[in-house]
Design an enzyme around this catalytic site. Structure first.
Site, PDB file in Angstrom:
ATOM      1  N   ASN A   1       0.618  -1.129   0.009  1.00  0.00           N
ATOM      2  CA  ASN A   1       0.098  -0.096  -0.058  1.00  0.00           C
ATOM      3  C   ASN A   1       1.014   1.302   0.053  1.00  0.00           C
ATOM      4  O   ASN A   1       0.692   1.928  -0.990  1.00  0.00           O
ATOM      5  CB  ASN A   1      -0.986   0.103   1.420  1.00  0.00           C
ATOM      6  CG  ASN A   1      -2.110   0.953   1.278  1.00  0.00           C
ATOM      7  OD1 ASN A   1      -1.752   2.239   0.778  1.00  0.00           O
ATOM      8  ND2 ASN A   1      -3.166   0.710   1.747  1.00  0.00           N
ATOM      9  N   ASP A   2       1.437   1.706   0.822  1.00  0.00           N
ATOM     10  CA  ASP A   2       2.132   2.638   1.209  1.00  0.00           C
ATOM     11  C   ASP A   2       3.440   3.057   0.313  1.00  0.00           C
ATOM     12  O   ASP A   2       3.466   4.114  -0.163  1.00  0.00           O
ATOM     13  CB  ASP A   2       2.769   2.851   2.750  1.00  0.00           C
ATOM     14  CG  ASP A   2       1.747   2.533   3.708  1.00  0.00           C
ATOM     15  OD1 ASP A   2       0.558   3.087   3.749  1.00  0.00           O
ATOM     16  OD2 ASP A   2       2.060   1.968   4.619  1.00  0.00           O
ATOM     17  N   VAL A   3       3.997   1.853  -0.167  1.00  0.00           N
ATOM     18  CA  VAL A   3       4.975   1.966  -1.308  1.00  0.00           C
ATOM     19  C   VAL A   3       4.709   2.285  -2.525  1.00  0.00           C
ATOM     20  O   VAL A   3       5.470   2.384  -3.496  1.00  0.00           O
ATOM     21  CB  VAL A   3       6.230   0.858  -1.001  1.00  0.00           C
ATOM     22  CG1 VAL A   3       6.660   0.936   0.329  1.00  0.00           C
ATOM     23  CG2 VAL A   3       5.504  -0.368  -1.584  1.00  0.00           C
ATOM     24  N   THR A   4       3.489   2.297  -2.797  1.00  0.00           N
ATOM     25  CA  THR A   4       2.749   2.435  -4.163  1.00  0.00           C
ATOM     26  C   THR A   4       2.095   3.783  -4.165  1.00  0.00           C
ATOM     27  O   THR A   4       1.219   4.147  -5.138  1.00  0.00           O
ATOM     28  CB  THR A   4       2.087   1.244  -4.755  1.00  0.00           C
ATOM     29  OG1 THR A   4       0.996   0.969  -3.800  1.00  0.00           O
ATOM     30  CG2 THR A   4       2.960   0.111  -4.715  1.00  0.00           C
TER      31      THR A   4
ATOM     32  N   ALA B   1       0.427   2.457   7.616  1.00  0.00           N
ATOM     33  CA  ALA B   1       0.706   3.828   7.998  1.00  0.00           C
ATOM     34  C   ALA B   1      -0.635   4.400   8.072  1.00  0.00           C
ATOM     35  O   ALA B   1      -0.460   5.636   8.455  1.00  0.00           O
ATOM     36  CB  ALA B   1       1.604   4.360   6.804  1.00  0.00           C
TER      37      ALA B   1
END
Length: 466
Positions: free
Chosen positions: A388-391, A429
């Site tokens: 999720n957060d890294v994209t 996050a």
């Protein structure tokens, strides 16, 4: 008559060989091709270190030593058999155990030596106990958050940083006073208590997306405390091993922080990962496009190039072996398949690399962020599995986002994006992802292992009909 001298020489040679093996272990573990050799070197080095310690002529009774070895073995074996999803918290527990031992040794050394302790020795003991204590509770808190037995969201309150730094300042002040007045033994418990509290307070405001950096930072603290213990015990091996651990953990923390475009102070005091209530409220009124496993298989099978982006959701679902089957099925169809690995994907550095390597996916297909991002605009399909957060494109476009400025995998630039996810809840996050609402994005709702397995079956059926 010469037996003690000969034994001491044997011990020092054993420690020297162990130190060399530790250095080689780090060197070899830096490459997948030699990683197994590095692990074996580290294991042999530790065995030699323990063996050399057992030869020490100051040991007059081995019963407690044997008991400690048996208890350590009983605890250590199950910890070594945890699933890949639990490796981050297991690593945090290892840091906690090591830090606790350092703290106990430092405490024992102080009371054995007091009140006659040199300034240097008291400085070393203070550093050892402070770092060991805060690492102990900090690592326990990190493990609790990773295991989800503690709240995963940051817990913040007014004047939090001032309170935290005041607690640490008290410990440092007490240490400074004891350096010149080691006879004031009644103050020593504060040297333990204050860092124990600080370790808890240090982790409380830190959100999940920063956990990879926190793990490596705690690793650095544990190593530095061990090096300090080496000075206290006059052990060159501990000094070398602790320095290696401390420096490597620090370097890794720097790499992780750069990967998130964040500073250490921001990681430790920024309360990263707060939920954006406005974004969460907004997602309830926005529509997403969905697809079935059959539709996803058709799109993937017709593609020329596919980039698979793994995340923690893949680890939780234990879908790595199904992903390998998908890789093989697509490769047989002539589709070029690569994997995009973000430096902080998962919950510890290298988590995704180890997970996919465990499933025998060729390591040369695992490309880091800098290598895969230039290819994504020319990629037919980007398949995101639990990342999720890294994209999250908000890192590029939303100055108000807590992750603004963090380098991400540019999956939104691919021609088609497919996201396998259980639901629309935000990632670790606590931040909503605009990627899910793009016209080019298809949401594949379900368990990652089951959904990928269904896609593989559909690909097989299509091949059979062909």
């Amino acid at each position: 008559m010469n037996s003690p001298l000969v034994t001491e020489e044997v011990i020092q040679i054993t420690y020297l060989v162990a130190s060399v093996l530790f250095i080689l272990s780090l060197k070899w573990m830096s490459s997948p091709a030699t990683a197994q050799r590095g692990v074996r070197a580290g294991e042999l080095g530790m065995a030699l270190a323990i063996g050399g310690t057992l030869l020490y002529h100051g040991i007059i009774d081995y019963r407690f030593v044997v008991i400690a070895l048996v208890v350590g073995t009983i605890v250590g074996i199950p910890l070594g058999l945890v699933p890949m999803t639990a490796v981050p918290q297991r690593t945090a527990l290892s840091h906690a155990f090591g830090a606790l031992s350092v703290t106990l040794v430092g405490t024992a050394e102080f009371y054995l030596r007091a009140p006659v302790i040199s300034h240097f020795m008291m400085s070393v003991l203070s550093m050892e106990v402070i770092l060991g204590s805060l690492t102990f509770t900090g690592s326990l808190m990190a493990a609790g958050k990773l295991q989800e037995v503690l709240p995963q969201r940051p817990i913040i309150f007014k004047w939090q940083n001032i309170v935290n730094l005041s607690i640490l300042a008290i410990a440092v002040g007490v240490a400074g006073y004891l350096v010149f007045h080691p006879e004031q033994t009644r103050l020593f418990p504060l040297l333990i208590l204050m860092p124990l509290i600080f370790g808890v307070m240090m982790i409380v405001p830190i959100g999940g997306a920063d956990m990879p950096t926190v793990i490596s930072l705690l690793n650095s603290y544990a190593g530095l405390s061990a090096a300090a213990m080496g000075f206290a015990l006059d052990s060159k091996l501990l000094i070398i091993a602790g320095a290696l651990d401390g420096s490597s953990g620090f370097i890794l923390s720097v790499i992780m922080s750069k990967a998130m475009n964040r500073s250490f102070t921001n990681v430790l005091f920024g309360a990263f990962g707060q939920v954006q209530t406005s974004a969460v409220a907004e997602q309830e009124t926005r529509n997403v496009r969905t697809a079935t496993a059959e539709e996803a298989a058709g799109i993937l099978g017709a593609a020329n190039s596919v980039v698979i982006v793994p995340g923690y959701g893949l680890a939780v679902a234990q879908a790595q072996h199904k992903v390998r089957e998908l890789y093989e099925a697509l490769t047989k169809r002539g589709v070029t398949v690569t994997f995009g690995i973000h430096p902080v994907a998962g919950r510890m550095p290298g988590h995704m690399n180890v997970l996919l390597a465990e499933a025998d996916i060729p390591y040369d297909k695992l490309l880091d962020m800098d290598a895969i991002n230039p290819e994504l605009p020319e990629t037919d399909v980007a398949l995101v599995i639990g990342a999720n957060d890294v994209t999250n494109p908000a890192a590029r476009s939303d100055p108000g986002s807590p992750i603004y400025g963090m380098p991400i995998l540019d999956v939104d630039k691919a021609r088609t994006v497919m996201v396998i996810k259980r639901g629309m809840s935000p990632g670790f996050a606590g931040i909503d992802n605009p990627l899910y609402y793009l016209d080019k994005t298809l949401m594949l709702f379900g368990d990652a292992r089951g959904f990928v397995g269904d896609i593989v079956k559909e690909l097989g059926n299509t091949a059979g009909h062909g």
